[in-house]
Scaffold this active site. Structure first.
Site, PDB file in Angstrom:
ATOM      1  CG  HIS A 112      -1.868  -1.070   1.355  1.00 58.58           C
ATOM      2  ND1 HIS A 112      -1.761  -2.063   2.284  1.00 58.58           N
ATOM      3  CD2 HIS A 112      -2.985  -1.336   0.638  1.00 58.58           C
ATOM      4  CE1 HIS A 112      -2.780  -2.901   2.159  1.00 58.58           C
ATOM      5  NE2 HIS A 112      -3.533  -2.486   1.164  1.00 58.58           N
ATOM      6  CD  GLU A 126       0.842  -4.407 -12.533  1.00 56.75           C
ATOM      7  OE1 GLU A 126       1.807  -5.179 -12.361  1.00 56.75           O
ATOM      8  OE2 GLU A 126       0.772  -3.598 -13.463  1.00 56.75           O
TER       9      GLU A 126
END
Ligand code: PAF
Length: 287
Positions: free
Chosen positions: A37, A151
């Site tokens: 993150h 991703e």
């Protein structure tokens, strides 16, 4: 960094940013933040004038109540990390603030053009309806110029691209750009995930075999050009299942855009879901 708990306050802050002509970056998260993150937030901070991060464990995308209850939550630690990364706003609403009782209990209707019929969509019915419900709401509220997604959740990223760039909703999001960011891994290859917090030390070690086997598969395809997709798929499944403590739910080698079974390896990605003990881990690799 300012913490916002209500939609009304969020709208006020967004309007102020828009009035000043600021470019807005949004990083939607479910909290339990890690360095994966952090890489999205760093990028959003560097590419925009202001960075909003939402921290919301979205109940409508969980089809397993136990999974929702066990999802790690640590708002205080998340706020400290976001502050240290230079994020400007953390939006952390309650479920009641985000949804009416009716919205919470009905499936959000959405045309995925088939992208939800495979892999995660097949295993977790309704999951992507909940994801699209919350992400589209965040896009309406924050009106970002750019939104950042990892991703690792490759199918989710494909669906969000479709929503923002091809669906009937797209005009309502203005010039929004969806930005996919590379998977962040530990030195031993394990893809960072909030779910890793639920693994024991022994399981963490076992889980490193997932990426090892995926990488070996890509290497062997590159050196032996004649292998069929089906054979390689089965080899990966067998190799992971041979490790004690790991059990493959699916491994599918699909086309990177359509997510349909790949005919060859030219534009292919292998997506895997593996149970490590009780914890469901996902990963992927491009061929
Ligand atoms: O990837 C996630 O953490 C979630 O699915 C998202 C995009 C924040 C929506 O709840």
């Amino acid at each position: 960094m300012q913490i916002i708990e209500t939609k009304e306050e969020l709208r006020r802050q967004v309007e102020a940013c828009k009035r000043q002509g600021k470019m807005i970056g949004l990083v939607p998260t479910m909290g339990a933040l890690h360095q994966g993150h952090a890489s999205l937030v760093r990028r959003a901070v560097s590419e925009n004038d202001v960075c909003f991060v939402s921290v919301f464990v979205n109940p409508t995308q969980f089809n397993n109540k136990e999974d929702l209850a066990k999802y790690p939550r640590n708002l205080q630690r998340d706020a400290e990390l976001l502050d240290s990364l230079g994020a400007h706003f953390m939006f952390a609403p309650t479920p009641e603030e985000m949804y009416s009782a009716e919205e919470m209990n009905t499936t959000f209707a959405y045309d995925f053009e088939g992208l939800d019929k495979v892999m995660e969509g097949k295993m977790r019915p309704g999951h992507f309806n909940g994801v699209v419900q919350v992400v589209s709401r965040l896009f309406y509220l924050v009106q970002p110029n750019r939104a950042y997604f990892g991703e690792k959740d490759y199918q989710q990223l494909a669906i969000i691209h479709q929503m923002a760039e091809r669906s009937a909703l797209k005009d309502t999001f203005g010039d929004l750009k969806i930005i996919g960011c590379p998977i962040v891994r530990q030195a031993d290859g394990l893809a960072l995930s909030s779910r890793n917090e639920r693994l024991s030390d022994k399981e963490k070690k076992i889980a490193t075999n997932i990426y090892r086997i995926l990488s070996e598969s890509v290497k062997s395809v590159k050196s032996a050009k004649s292998a069929s997709v089906e054979a390689v798929q089965q080899e990966v499944i067998d190799a992971i299942n041979a490790i004690e403590g790991l059990e493959v739910e699916y491994y599918e080698i699909v086309d990177q855009s359509t997510l349909l079974p790949a005919k060859d390896f030219s534009h292919a990605i292998g997506c895997v879901t593996v149970y490590c003990g009780p914890v469901r881990l996902i990963d992927n690799i491009k061929y």
